[in-house]
Design an enzyme around this catalytic site. Structure first.
Site, PDB file in Angstrom:
ATOM      1  N   GLU A  17     -36.782  42.327  34.154  1.00  0.00           N
ATOM      2  CA  GLU A  17     -36.127  42.473  35.446  1.00  0.00           C
ATOM      3  C   GLU A  17     -34.653  42.833  35.303  1.00  0.00           C
ATOM      4  OE1 GLU A  17     -38.659  38.894  37.443  1.00  0.00           O
ATOM      5  OE2 GLU A  17     -36.508  38.954  37.684  1.00  0.00           O
ATOM      6  N   CYS A  55     -27.325  42.599  37.075  1.00  0.00           N
ATOM      7  CA  CYS A  55     -27.775  41.388  36.387  1.00  0.00           C
ATOM      8  C   CYS A  55     -28.859  41.832  35.409  1.00  0.00           C
ATOM      9  CB  CYS A  55     -28.330  40.411  37.420  1.00  0.00           C
ATOM     10  SG  CYS A  55     -29.061  38.960  36.672  1.00  0.00           S
ATOM     11  N   CYS A  84     -38.721  33.761  27.787  1.00  0.00           N
ATOM     12  CA  CYS A  84     -37.662  32.915  27.232  1.00  0.00           C
ATOM     13  C   CYS A  84     -38.301  31.714  26.557  1.00  0.00           C
ATOM     14  CB  CYS A  84     -36.718  32.452  28.342  1.00  0.00           C
ATOM     15  SG  CYS A  84     -35.345  31.441  27.720  1.00  0.00           S
ATOM     16  N   CYS A  90     -36.883  25.938  30.634  1.00  0.00           N
ATOM     17  CA  CYS A  90     -36.330  25.171  31.761  1.00  0.00           C
ATOM     18  C   CYS A  90     -37.412  25.061  32.841  1.00  0.00           C
ATOM     19  CB  CYS A  90     -35.082  25.848  32.320  1.00  0.00           C
ATOM     20  SG  CYS A  90     -33.829  26.066  31.047  1.00  0.00           S
ATOM     21  N   CYS A 110     -37.523  27.370  36.083  1.00  0.00           N
ATOM     22  CA  CYS A 110     -37.228  28.795  35.920  1.00  0.00           C
ATOM     23  C   CYS A 110     -38.513  29.599  35.684  1.00  0.00           C
ATOM     24  CB  CYS A 110     -36.270  28.962  34.744  1.00  0.00           C
ATOM     25  SG  CYS A 110     -36.068  30.677  34.218  1.00  0.00           S
ATOM     26  N   CYS A 166     -34.350  34.402  38.663  1.00  0.00           N
ATOM     27  CA  CYS A 166     -34.629  34.987  37.368  1.00  0.00           C
ATOM     28  C   CYS A 166     -36.107  34.897  37.000  1.00  0.00           C
ATOM     29  CB  CYS A 166     -33.700  34.272  36.400  1.00  0.00           C
ATOM     30  SG  CYS A 166     -34.304  33.729  34.876  1.00  0.00           S
TER      31      CYS A 166
HETATM   32  N1  SAH Z   1     -30.810  31.850  30.046  1.00  0.00           N
HETATM   33  C1  SAH Z   1     -29.540  31.841  30.622  1.00  0.00           C
HETATM   34  C2  SAH Z   1     -29.289  32.960  31.602  1.00  0.00           C
HETATM   35  C3  SAH Z   1     -30.372  33.340  32.563  1.00  0.00           C
HETATM   36  S1  SAH Z   1     -30.698  32.284  33.893  1.00  0.00           S
HETATM   37  C4  SAH Z   1     -29.256  30.499  31.264  1.00  0.00           C
HETATM   38  O1  SAH Z   1     -30.188  29.736  31.453  1.00  0.00           O
HETATM   39  O2  SAH Z   1     -28.102  30.235  31.549  1.00  0.00           O
HETATM   40  C5  SAH Z   1     -29.252  32.348  34.940  1.00  0.00           C
HETATM   41  C6  SAH Z   1     -29.070  31.102  35.799  1.00  0.00           C
HETATM   42  O3  SAH Z   1     -30.116  31.004  36.786  1.00  0.00           O
HETATM   43  C7  SAH Z   1     -29.129  29.821  34.974  1.00  0.00           C
HETATM   44  O4  SAH Z   1     -28.090  28.940  35.346  1.00  0.00           O
HETATM   45  C8  SAH Z   1     -30.470  29.250  35.373  1.00  0.00           C
HETATM   46  O5  SAH Z   1     -30.548  27.871  35.182  1.00  0.00           O
HETATM   47  C9  SAH Z   1     -30.584  29.665  36.814  1.00  0.00           C
HETATM   48  N2  SAH Z   1     -31.952  29.655  37.328  1.00  0.00           N
HETATM   49  C10 SAH Z   1     -33.088  29.956  36.676  1.00  0.00           C
HETATM   50  N3  SAH Z   1     -34.157  29.825  37.489  1.00  0.00           N
HETATM   51  C11 SAH Z   1     -33.681  29.442  38.688  1.00  0.00           C
HETATM   52  C12 SAH Z   1     -34.287  29.147  39.947  1.00  0.00           C
HETATM   53  N4  SAH Z   1     -35.606  29.219  40.116  1.00  0.00           N
HETATM   54  N5  SAH Z   1     -33.481  28.778  40.956  1.00  0.00           N
HETATM   55  C13 SAH Z   1     -32.136  28.712  40.805  1.00  0.00           C
HETATM   56  N6  SAH Z   1     -31.509  28.976  39.646  1.00  0.00           N
HETATM   57  C14 SAH Z   1     -32.272  29.340  38.593  1.00  0.00           C
HETATM   58 FE1  SF4 Z   2     -34.473  30.605  29.706  1.00  0.00          FE
HETATM   59 FE2  SF4 Z   2     -34.730  30.412  32.331  1.00  0.00          FE
HETATM   60 FE3  SF4 Z   2     -33.796  28.351  30.940  1.00  0.00          FE
HETATM   61 FE4  SF4 Z   2     -32.286  30.527  31.234  1.00  0.00          FE
HETATM   62  S1  SF4 Z   2     -32.977  29.154  32.854  1.00  0.00           S
HETATM   63  S2  SF4 Z   2     -32.659  29.387  29.341  1.00  0.00           S
HETATM   64  S3  SF4 Z   2     -33.880  32.126  31.223  1.00  0.00           S
HETATM   65  S4  SF4 Z   2     -35.833  29.210  30.756  1.00  0.00           S
END
Ligand code: SAH
Ligand code: SF4
Length: 357
Positions: A95, A108, A115, A119, A122, A349
């Protein structure tokens, strides 16, 4: 079989110069090629008429132009966000999002397919890890956005606002510090003053908290902005949301952030995904305040984008405002709440890729 030819988007100008010298081509052609790649945004050899036929033939044999094709593209209902699902040469999909609000144009971009950090909230984390992106695949996303902006500009009648790509955030799919070398090579290419010429203070890298990567960034004093995904202010709560925190604990992370700020003199953005009833209370806000007290910090609050694999709900706007108010009044820590524009196109994301699979 995979294509082993060099992806031109993955080479710095210096590397390209060395390659042309090896082929015994005049270096004048390097400047022309670079111009075609990053100023004219050419998408084929045919669109490079000023390169001699023998140079183009050699490029065609030895290299490829890793132009990404669009598998799907979606606009948010307010028209400010466009999300692309881009197809890579091996048919994997990533994306890239183009955001055009508050007078800024920002891309972005993704750093990995999937990944490994897992998390829980995510969509990319829920997918698991497939592979790292190459430098060329990272650069090609920015080129794609630059092309889209140019097309939009050409389509608009009369004088139009500035449409040049000026800001990059590495906040798409993947953990950029888990793919350190490729990401840094891509950033070097994006910053090239004769190319896309992105200013380093307009490139932001977001990490889940890969401590060795943060320390390496600090040691190398790379000119970019760092954002650290915090989401919780104590180890137990953080590890429940961010499994990577079991490997790199909150104490280690904060120590690395301190080193980074001391070495670079730069403020860090701390991201906090606001999940209703989970990490959005007044006590949580105070815990963040205590954790960040005395550090050069700004907090970016991101109301949760709901995903299929996680039951949480986004924080309501009153709770987000209270969180901000406490940080500002009691701790003098500035914060922003990310607008949830684009939520109707699943602009969290990894969400478009999940919907597609
Ligand atoms: N992997 C990196 C960058 C990509 S995610 C990281 O985790 O920082 C960018 C931001 O979006 C991160 O702060 C992540 O925690 C947040 N994010 C991911 N999924 C999300 C969701 N479903 N709702 C809100 N924020 C989210
Ligand atoms: Fe990976 Fe999503 Fe966690 Fe960022 S927020 S480190 S993309 S799993």
């Amino acid at each position: 079989m995979s294509d082993l030819r060099l992806d031109l988007y993955g080479l710095t100008r210096e590397q390209l110069t060395r390659q042309f010298a090896e082929w015994e081509f005049s270096l004048v052609h390097v400047a022309r090629l670079w111009n075609y790649l990053y100023l004219e945004l050419a998408d084929s050899w045919a669109a490079m008429p000023d390169l001699p036929v023998r140079v183009r033939a050699k490029l065609d044999r030895e290299t490829r132009l890793g132009v990404l094709s669009v598998a799907r593209e979606t606009d948010s209902s307010d028209g400010f966000t466009r999300k692309y699902l881009l197809r890579l040469a091996d048919d994997e999909q990533i994306e890239t999002v183009l955001m055009r609000y508050t007078g800024r144009v920002t891309a972005c971009i993704s750093s990995q397919v999937g990944c490994a950090m897992g998390c829980v909230f995510c969509a990319t984390g829920q997918m698991g890890f497939t592979r790292h992106l190459t430098p060329g695949e990272i650069v090609a996303q920015a080129v794609h956005v630059a092309r889209a902006l140019r097309a939009a500009q050409n389509a608009e009648a009369g004088p139009s606002p500035v449409h040049r790509l000026r800001n990059i955030v590495l906040m798409g799919m993947g953990e950029p510090l888990h793919n350190y070398d490729a990401v840094m090579q891509a950033i070097d290419i994006l910053r090239d003053s004769n190319g896309l010429a992105l200013a380093s203070e307009r490139i932001t890298l977001s990490t889940v908290g890969v401590v060795p990567g943060i320390l390496r960034l600090a040691a190398e004093k790379r000119p970019l902005h760092l954002a650290v995904s915090l989401h919780a202010a104590n180890q137990a709560e953080r590890a429940a949301l961010v499994p990577a925190a079991k490997k790199w604990t909150l104490d280690e992370l904060m120590a690395a952030c301190r080193v980074y700020s001391e070495q670079t003199g730069r403020r860090i953005f701390y991201e906090w995904t606001l999940i209703e009833g989970k990490n959005d209370s007044a006590d949580h806000a105070r815990a963040v305040g205590h954790l960040l007290r005395g550090l050069p910090a700004q907090v970016n609050l991101i109301p949760l984008n709901p995903t299929a694999g996680y039951a949480g709900a986004p924080t309501r706007s009153e709770a987000a405002k209270r969180f901000q108010h406490i940080l500002a009044q009691e701790f003098k820590i500035p914060s922003t709440v990310r607008q949830r524009r684009g939520i109707d196109i699943g602009a969290g994301c990894g969400q478009l890729a999940v919907a597609e699979s």
